[in-house]
Design a protein around this motif. Structure first.
Motif, short mmCIF file in Angstrom:
data_model
loop_
_atom_site.label_atom_id
_atom_site.label_comp_id
_atom_site.label_asym_id
_atom_site.label_seq_id
_atom_site.Cartn_x
_atom_site.Cartn_y
_atom_site.Cartn_z
N ALA A 127 76.67 52.71 19.53
CA ALA A 127 77.98 53.34 19.74
C ALA A 127 78.09 54.63 18.94
O ALA A 127 78.56 55.65 19.44
CB ALA A 127 79.09 52.36 19.34
N ILE A 128 77.64 54.59 17.70
CA ILE A 128 77.74 55.79 16.85
C ILE A 128 76.78 56.86 17.33
O ILE A 128 77.15 58.04 17.46
CB ILE A 128 77.47 55.41 15.37
CG1 ILE A 128 78.56 54.45 14.87
CG2 ILE A 128 77.40 56.67 14.51
CD1 ILE A 128 78.24 53.78 13.56
N LEU A 139 72.70 51.39 9.47
CA LEU A 139 74.07 51.08 9.06
C LEU A 139 74.13 50.76 7.57
O LEU A 139 74.95 49.97 7.14
CB LEU A 139 74.62 49.91 9.88
CG LEU A 139 74.83 50.21 11.37
CD1 LEU A 139 75.46 49.00 12.05
CD2 LEU A 139 75.71 51.43 11.58
N ILE A 183 76.95 63.71 21.96
CA ILE A 183 77.69 64.41 23.02
C ILE A 183 78.06 65.82 22.57
O ILE A 183 78.48 66.02 21.44
CB ILE A 183 78.96 63.60 23.42
CG1 ILE A 183 78.55 62.27 24.04
CG2 ILE A 183 79.79 64.41 24.42
CD1 ILE A 183 79.70 61.33 24.29
N MET A 239 68.84 56.53 12.41
CA MET A 239 70.00 56.17 11.58
C MET A 239 69.97 54.68 11.24
O MET A 239 69.24 53.90 11.85
CB MET A 239 71.32 56.48 12.31
CG MET A 239 71.62 55.57 13.48
SD MET A 239 73.32 55.76 14.09
CE MET A 239 74.24 54.77 12.95
N ARG A 287 81.21 47.39 18.74
CA ARG A 287 82.30 48.38 18.82
C ARG A 287 83.24 48.22 17.63
O ARG A 287 83.68 49.20 17.02
CB ARG A 287 83.06 48.19 20.14
CG ARG A 287 82.24 48.54 21.36
CD ARG A 287 82.95 48.18 22.65
NE ARG A 287 83.10 46.73 22.82
CZ ARG A 287 83.52 46.14 23.95
NH1 ARG A 287 83.83 46.90 25.00
NH2 ARG A 287 83.61 44.83 24.03
N GLY A 288 83.58 46.99 17.31
CA GLY A 288 84.47 46.74 16.19
C GLY A 288 83.83 47.13 14.87
O GLY A 288 84.50 47.69 13.99
N ALA A 292 83.86 50.83 14.66
CA ALA A 292 85.23 51.31 14.45
C ALA A 292 85.63 51.15 13.00
O ALA A 292 86.23 52.05 12.41
CB ALA A 292 86.19 50.55 15.36
N MET A 309 84.22 53.79 10.84
CA MET A 309 84.95 55.05 11.04
C MET A 309 86.27 55.05 10.26
O MET A 309 86.71 56.08 9.77
CB MET A 309 85.26 55.27 12.52
CG MET A 309 84.04 55.51 13.38
SD MET A 309 83.17 57.01 12.90
CE MET A 309 81.47 56.50 13.18
N ARG A 338 77.87 58.54 20.67
CA ARG A 338 78.98 59.47 20.51
C ARG A 338 78.53 60.75 19.81
O ARG A 338 79.01 61.85 20.14
CB ARG A 338 80.07 58.76 19.70
CG ARG A 338 81.38 59.44 19.58
CD ARG A 338 82.09 59.54 20.90
NE ARG A 338 82.23 60.92 21.24
CZ ARG A 338 82.66 61.38 22.40
NH1 ARG A 338 83.00 60.56 23.36
NH2 ARG A 338 82.73 62.65 22.64
N SER A 339 77.64 60.63 18.84
CA SER A 339 77.27 61.81 18.04
C SER A 339 76.39 62.76 18.84
O SER A 339 76.24 63.92 18.46
CB SER A 339 76.56 61.38 16.76
OG SER A 339 75.29 60.85 17.06
#
Lengths: 322, 322
Positions: free
Chosen positions: B315-316, B3, B322, B1, B180-181, B184, B187, B319-320
């Motif tokens: 972070a992305i 960004l 899980i 991936m 993280r920010g 976020a 998102m 999470r994806s």
């Protein structure tokens, strides 16, 4: 993928979402509906009306729910906590004052303690007294709160937890009303979200229809934080906590003139309380957060929760595939 | 991936990150370093010092950079814009007042216009006048801003853009200091992030070392929004805009006593400016956001940007899976 987190595992729930224990609005019907849809539903213990709490636990039916308290208010009528603990609630949520001695009483019954905090300093205290879940509440939240924003408070407390007590869970509160917000707070390091305003705008919430209409018509710019409605209601909130509400002629008139309002308190208190009962939203304030601008319909809480979860999954998956 | 977003495509940059055009702090070295590391670097045009701007464009070297202005201040010396446009900047960023007529002048030169806004109402105006990028700035940001929070302002403006002008880009600003920010805000519906405080805390930023030290020692609870430092500096900011700074004895003394401060303005102005020059952080204020609590070292801007991007991807992806 799924949105399973340490929160869903610890509480045996399907989705990492807790409904906020909003005073007056979060009754048993709302908490039960959120629980039935796979979240953790909380009844708002508010200012400690034992008869109302009995009714609301009854309204939740067989669905296990938790209960939240305004801690400084609970200190005035601690027997309410005993009554709630006797019902073996799924969790007890404490906010707005030092959590002790209540947290110890709750943990002694093996009931999970959720401590909502508004600053890093209070988060350190919540971790130290053994909170099972710390909720980092940002200023964008509706109702009472403080000044920190969710976007910075959550990761800062996540770092504190990582260094001091990695087993403590963390949830984000304030400004989360759709799947974008839920996905964002998971990215920030939270194990789940506490959602208030979006569930306040549900069919199950105990809210005057005029206040629902006012929130639907508002955009997020239309809220303010103030103490004037607490002065008018004669509720002695500690001064550090203000409430986010829709601006109206009452806040326009009195905000910044708190001493004048105190001098006119008898008259204004009667006016405000009558307006609250009648749903006169120009005098009584509508307690909703900045997320008002993200809310466009009053819907069943279960449908709201389902959609938030689907949206969050889609936001994360969409981004991870690029 | 990766960004990659509409922002990276539109500007031909590697990472969806813009460095905020912070007055005084964001010179050419910082903007150039951010550009060299794959972001979009902006020089802070501040209060319109033409000679300083010349120096800073020179300091950026061959790296293409953009420039930001405080719009109400630019209105007093509009010739500064002509001088900047003659350098063919990568973008011009306008904040804090109606963007016209400047936005039209910039677009006439085929230079992208970035409009930072603090409310939904101002976002509607920015969209209508044809901004290429709207920046939704939350109150957690350091320096000047307003009251809305990033967490709600970004998705609300994303919805407005989707309904009114889907080709307009959206960035988030305020409280974003790590991966993280950044994850976020993607998102929440943003195409990228405008990062201020974290780049202010870089080696290339033009910041007194004492102010860097004060920010490293602070947690996010230690900032406040106020107008007192503008009163002391005799800078006529419109009252809707306050500045987030580290609390110190100056803000503790004067915040809430603005009229008294005005009555003592001559003496206090001299004191504040002397303290600013000397790095006396107990009198002059350190301009940094709530993200101070997420910043633990002064590092090269390029390293900061690399790490933010790697953290956001992790972070992305984490999470994806899980």
């Amino acid at each position: 993928m799924s949105l399973s987190t340490r929160l869903t595992e610890r509480f045996g729930i399907k989705h990492p979402v807790i409904s906020a224990p909003m005073a007056f609005a979060a009754g048993g019907a709302l908490a039960g509906a959120v629980g039935a849809a796979g979240g953790l539903g909380l009844i708002g213990g508010g200012y400690g009306d034992a008869a109302w709490l009995d009714e609301q636990f009854a309204a939740a039916g067989n669905q296990p729910v938790g209960c939240g308290f305004i801690t400084w208010s609970l200190r005035k009528s601690p027997e309410i906590l005993d009554a709630v603990l006797a019902r073996n609630p799924k969790a007890v949520f404490l906010s707005f004052d030092d959590p002790e001695p209540f947290a110890s009483l709750i943990r002694a019954r093996s009931i999970p303690v959720i401590c909502q905090v508004q600053t890093v300093r209070d988060a350190a205290r919540a971790i130290d007294i053994g909170a099972d879940v710390v909720v980092a509440q940002g200023s964008e939240a509706g109702g009472h709160g403080e000044r920190r924003a969710t976007m910075t408070l959550v990761p800062e407390i996540a770092d504190l937890i990582a260094s001091r007590s990695p087993a403590t869970l963390l949830c984000a509160a304030g400004g989360i009303a759709d799947g974008r917000g839920l996905a964002a707070c998971l990215m920030l390091g939270a194990d789940g979200a506490v959602i208030g305003s979006r569930f306040w705008a549900s069919r199950e919430a105990l809210v005057h229809p005029n206040m629902h209409r006012a929130a639907l018509a508002a955009c997020g710019d239309d809220t303010t934080r103030s103490s004037v409605m607490d002065i008018a209601r004669r509720i002695d909130w500690p001064p550090r906590f203000t409430a986010r509400v829709l601006r109206n002629s009452f806040t326009d008139r009195w905000h910044g003139r708190e001493e004048d309002l105190r001098a006119n308190a008898d008259e204004e208190a009667a006016r405000w309380r009558k307006a609250w009962a009648e749903g006169d939203v120009d005098v009584a304030n509508t307690f909703v957060g900045e997320a008002a601008g993200l809310i466009h319909a009053i819907e069943p809480a279960g449908e709201i929760l389902d959609r938030i979860v689907r949206e969050a999954e889609a936001a994360i998956q969409g981004r991870s595939r690029i």
